[in-house]
Motif scaffolding. Structure first.
Motif, mmCIF file in Angstrom:
data_model
loop_
_atom_site.group_PDB
_atom_site.id
_atom_site.type_symbol
_atom_site.label_atom_id
_atom_site.label_comp_id
_atom_site.label_asym_id
_atom_site.label_seq_id
_atom_site.Cartn_x
_atom_site.Cartn_y
_atom_site.Cartn_z
ATOM 1 N N VAL A 176 33.372 -77.159 26.865
ATOM 2 C CA VAL A 176 32.748 -77.987 27.894
ATOM 3 C C VAL A 176 33.378 -77.605 29.219
ATOM 4 C CG1 VAL A 176 32.276 -80.330 28.696
ATOM 5 C CG2 VAL A 176 32.390 -79.859 26.237
ATOM 6 N N ALA A 177 32.580 -77.099 30.147
ATOM 7 C CA ALA A 177 33.090 -76.549 31.402
ATOM 8 C C ALA A 177 34.010 -77.540 32.121
ATOM 9 C CB ALA A 177 31.925 -76.166 32.318
ATOM 10 N N GLY A 178 35.207 -77.054 32.439
ATOM 11 C CA GLY A 178 36.128 -77.845 33.232
ATOM 12 C C GLY A 178 36.918 -78.883 32.471
ATOM 13 N N VAL A 179 36.752 -78.966 31.149
ATOM 14 C CA VAL A 179 37.434 -79.987 30.351
ATOM 15 C C VAL A 179 38.220 -79.292 29.237
ATOM 16 C CG1 VAL A 179 37.211 -82.122 29.045
ATOM 17 C CG2 VAL A 179 35.508 -81.554 30.790
ATOM 18 N N HIS A 180 39.497 -79.620 29.119
ATOM 19 C CA HIS A 180 40.298 -79.032 28.050
ATOM 20 C C HIS A 180 39.821 -79.577 26.703
ATOM 21 C CE1 HIS A 180 43.729 -77.880 25.565
ATOM 22 N NE2 HIS A 180 44.077 -77.051 26.535
ATOM 23 N N PRO A 181 39.758 -78.697 25.681
ATOM 24 C CA PRO A 181 39.305 -79.167 24.365
ATOM 25 C C PRO A 181 40.073 -80.372 23.834
ATOM 26 C CG PRO A 181 39.322 -76.784 24.402
ATOM 27 C CD PRO A 181 39.936 -77.225 25.697
ATOM 28 N N HIS A 182 41.364 -80.497 24.137
ATOM 29 C CA HIS A 182 42.109 -81.659 23.653
ATOM 30 C C HIS A 182 41.539 -82.956 24.231
ATOM 31 C CE1 HIS A 182 45.975 -79.206 22.519
ATOM 32 N NE2 HIS A 182 44.903 -78.891 21.802
ATOM 33 N N ASP A 183 41.107 -82.891 25.495
ATOM 34 C CA ASP A 183 40.480 -84.070 26.093
ATOM 35 C C ASP A 183 39.117 -84.346 25.468
ATOM 36 O OD1 ASP A 183 42.597 -84.590 27.913
ATOM 37 O OD2 ASP A 183 41.854 -83.017 29.240
ATOM 38 N N VAL A 184 38.384 -83.271 25.177
ATOM 39 C CA VAL A 184 37.096 -83.431 24.498
ATOM 40 C C VAL A 184 37.307 -84.118 23.153
ATOM 41 C CG1 VAL A 184 35.127 -82.237 23.471
ATOM 42 C CG2 VAL A 184 36.097 -81.405 25.628
ATOM 43 N N GLY A 185 38.278 -83.626 22.397
ATOM 44 C CA GLY A 185 38.538 -84.193 21.078
ATOM 45 C C GLY A 185 38.971 -85.644 21.130
ATOM 46 N N GLN A 186 39.747 -86.014 22.155
ATOM 47 C CA GLN A 186 40.220 -87.394 22.257
ATOM 48 C C GLN A 186 39.081 -88.360 22.539
ATOM 49 O OE1 GLN A 186 43.610 -88.604 21.786
ATOM 50 N NE2 GLN A 186 42.188 -90.303 21.507
ATOM 51 N N ILE A 187 38.200 -87.972 23.442
ATOM 52 C CA ILE A 187 37.076 -88.852 23.767
ATOM 53 C C ILE A 187 36.116 -88.945 22.587
ATOM 54 C CG2 ILE A 187 35.014 -89.074 25.230
ATOM 55 C CD1 ILE A 187 36.700 -88.102 27.554
ATOM 56 N N LEU A 188 35.880 -87.830 21.915
ATOM 57 C CA LEU A 188 35.018 -87.874 20.736
ATOM 58 C C LEU A 188 35.620 -88.774 19.663
ATOM 59 C CD1 LEU A 188 33.884 -84.139 20.419
ATOM 60 C CD2 LEU A 188 32.510 -86.079 21.195
ATOM 61 N N ASP A 189 36.932 -88.698 19.463
ATOM 62 C CA ASP A 189 37.575 -89.558 18.469
ATOM 63 C C ASP A 189 37.448 -91.030 18.849
ATOM 64 O OD1 ASP A 189 39.390 -89.983 16.129
ATOM 65 O OD2 ASP A 189 40.684 -90.800 17.692
ATOM 66 N N ASP A 190 37.532 -91.333 20.126
ATOM 67 C CA ASP A 190 37.339 -92.722 20.571
ATOM 68 C C ASP A 190 35.982 -93.248 20.125
ATOM 69 O OD1 ASP A 190 39.811 -92.728 21.789
ATOM 70 O OD2 ASP A 190 39.037 -92.318 23.803
ATOM 71 N N LEU A 191 35.014 -92.326 19.977
ATOM 72 C CA LEU A 191 33.657 -92.702 19.578
ATOM 73 C C LEU A 191 33.421 -92.509 18.070
ATOM 74 C CD1 LEU A 191 31.812 -91.017 22.591
ATOM 75 C CD2 LEU A 191 32.335 -93.443 22.311
ATOM 76 N N GLY A 192 34.489 -92.204 17.344
ATOM 77 C CA GLY A 192 34.371 -92.039 15.899
ATOM 78 C C GLY A 192 33.927 -90.665 15.442
ATOM 79 N N VAL A 193 33.856 -89.713 16.373
ATOM 80 C CA VAL A 193 33.408 -88.356 16.049
ATOM 81 C C VAL A 193 34.633 -87.468 15.883
ATOM 82 C CG1 VAL A 193 32.036 -86.376 16.778
ATOM 83 C CG2 VAL A 193 31.285 -88.701 17.359
#
Length: 406
Positions: free
Chosen positions: A339-356
């Motif tokens: 995701v442009a401009g977003v570190h994968p660790h941040d992507v993973g954290q937000i997805l986990d907040d949503l149960g993904v």
């Protein structure tokens, strides 16, 4: 072949009823480890409760039952991959141990000037053992590159008369690419080299027949195919296994022992020193029963449909870059993206907040990340229990990521 009844399949997996942070669990990390159906859990529990004993050591009832169940699991695995005999199946701890076994055993005969060929697409488990081997022996390590499309750049001239071992991945754990290994196998055999395939991702998801693959050895692991952790498989052609010296020394792998010298048992016992992972092997056998009952062709068809849906869904999101082949043809149910401009660790954290639940990082395939100019990737990986609704949840999560990070 009947279409896969995904709703019925999901009912066999108790963990899929969980909620994460108040959201239904969306598990998209099966390339990392798969979940286990009740059929596997029940078989393992029954073994521990009713038949627990060591194998190949006792004549009492429990020892006999345990040995029978353990060897039955070996036979099931052999049938599952089209092996000529159960004796071609060596139980290991995982794929990593299986590859190290080959590197240490076959590699014992390598000398300065010999060559080992791998690829840039490999999991670290199929890179590091060969690096260590070449350091020990003076052999030269060479590798195929990766194209911009995420396929192997197969230069057959890389395999020479000096090549002794070729070890490449069948299906990439990070790009999802299913490699056509036929040219590699043919060229390696032309110069007298042996071929090992890392099938950790392909055996759980595709119909696999070792005779059709044509390799000399393959490695895979139980926990990615509905089985428990702690159990892996090395398959080898009988003649190849017979030619290999032991990897570990100890009980069960011997023929005779005197204080002066030891002779060794034939394969597979030669490579299974000490008490093996008995319950885990039995659990793997139960997983093979479950997968065989559904049909690997039906599972693969379902995953291709899910993968095609995921590729299209992610392609429709601005700022998302997908790595690897752009269509489900020639790839398995693994999709890594940025995701442009977003570190994968941040992507993973937000997805986990949503149960993904996805995996982030370099996925033990750092050279692949370097090849595509990124430090890490976000990976969604699918299996027989994945639904299009879960892909939609992933897409909503990625849109939330973009919203949070502007």
């Amino acid at each position: 072949m009947s279409p896969l009844d995904v709703a019925r399949v999901r009912s066999d997996f108790p963990i899929l009823d969980r909620e994460i942070n108040g959201h239904p669990l969306v598990y998209l990390d099966s390339a990392n480890t798969s979940h286990k159906p009740v059929q596997v859990l029940d078989v393992m529990r029954s073994y521990w409760e009713r038949s627990n004993a060591n194998v190949s050591r006792s004549v009492h009832t429990l020892g006999t039952e345990s040995t029978t169940l353990y060897e039955d699991a070996r036979s099931k695995v052999a049938t599952f991959i089209g092996a000529a005999s159960p004796d071609e199946i060596v139980f290991t701890k995982n794929s990593t141990e299986a590859i190290n076994l080959v590197a240490h055993s076959l590699g014992a005969g390598l000398r300065d000037g010999d060559e080992v060929v791998i690829s840039e697409m490999e999991h670290h488990s199929n890179i590091v053992p060969w690096q260590l081997l070449c350091e020990r022996t003076g052999a030269t390590l060479k590798w195929f590159g990766i194209t911009d499309e995420g396929t192997l750049d197969v230069d057959e001239s890389l395999i020479t008369e000096r090549t002794k071992i070729v070890s490449v991945v069948h299906m990439s754990n990070i790009l999802g690419t299913i490699n056509d290994v036929s040219r590699i196998v043919a060229r390696a055999h032309e110069v007298g080299a042996l071929v090992l395939l890392d099938c950790s991702q392909s055996v759980p998801h595709l119909p696999i027949d070792v005779a059709t693959l044509g390799a000399d050895l393959i490695a895979f692991t139980g926990h990615k195919m509905l089985g428990p952790t702690g159990i892996g498989v090395l398959w080898g052609r009988a003649a190849v296994l017979e030619s290999m010296p032991p990897f570990l020394g100890g009980g069960s792998m011997i023929e005779t022992v005197t204080m002066a010298r030891t002779t060794f048992a034939p394969p597979p016992a030669r490579f299974e020193a000490g008490t093996p992972p008995i319950a885990e092997a039995i659990g793997l056998g139960a997983a093979v029963d479950y997968l065989s009952g559904l049909g690997m062709a039906a599972i693969h068809e379902h995953e291709q449909e899910i993968t095609g849906y995921a590729l299209k869904t992610l392609a429709d999101i601005d700022g998302v870059r997908v790595f690897g082949p752009g269509s489900p043809d020639g790839r398995g149910g693994t999709v890594s993206f940025d995701v442009a401009g977003v570190h994968p660790h941040d992507v993973g954290q937000i997805l986990d907040d949503l149960g993904v639940e996805v995996r982030v990082g370099h996925h033990c395939a750092r050279p692949v990340c370097a090849r595509f100019g990124v430090a890490a990737m976000t990976r969604a990986s699918f299996y027989l229990y994945t639904t299009t609704d879960e892909i939609d949840a992933l897409a909503r999560g990625v849109e939330q990521v973009k919203k949070v990070f502007g």
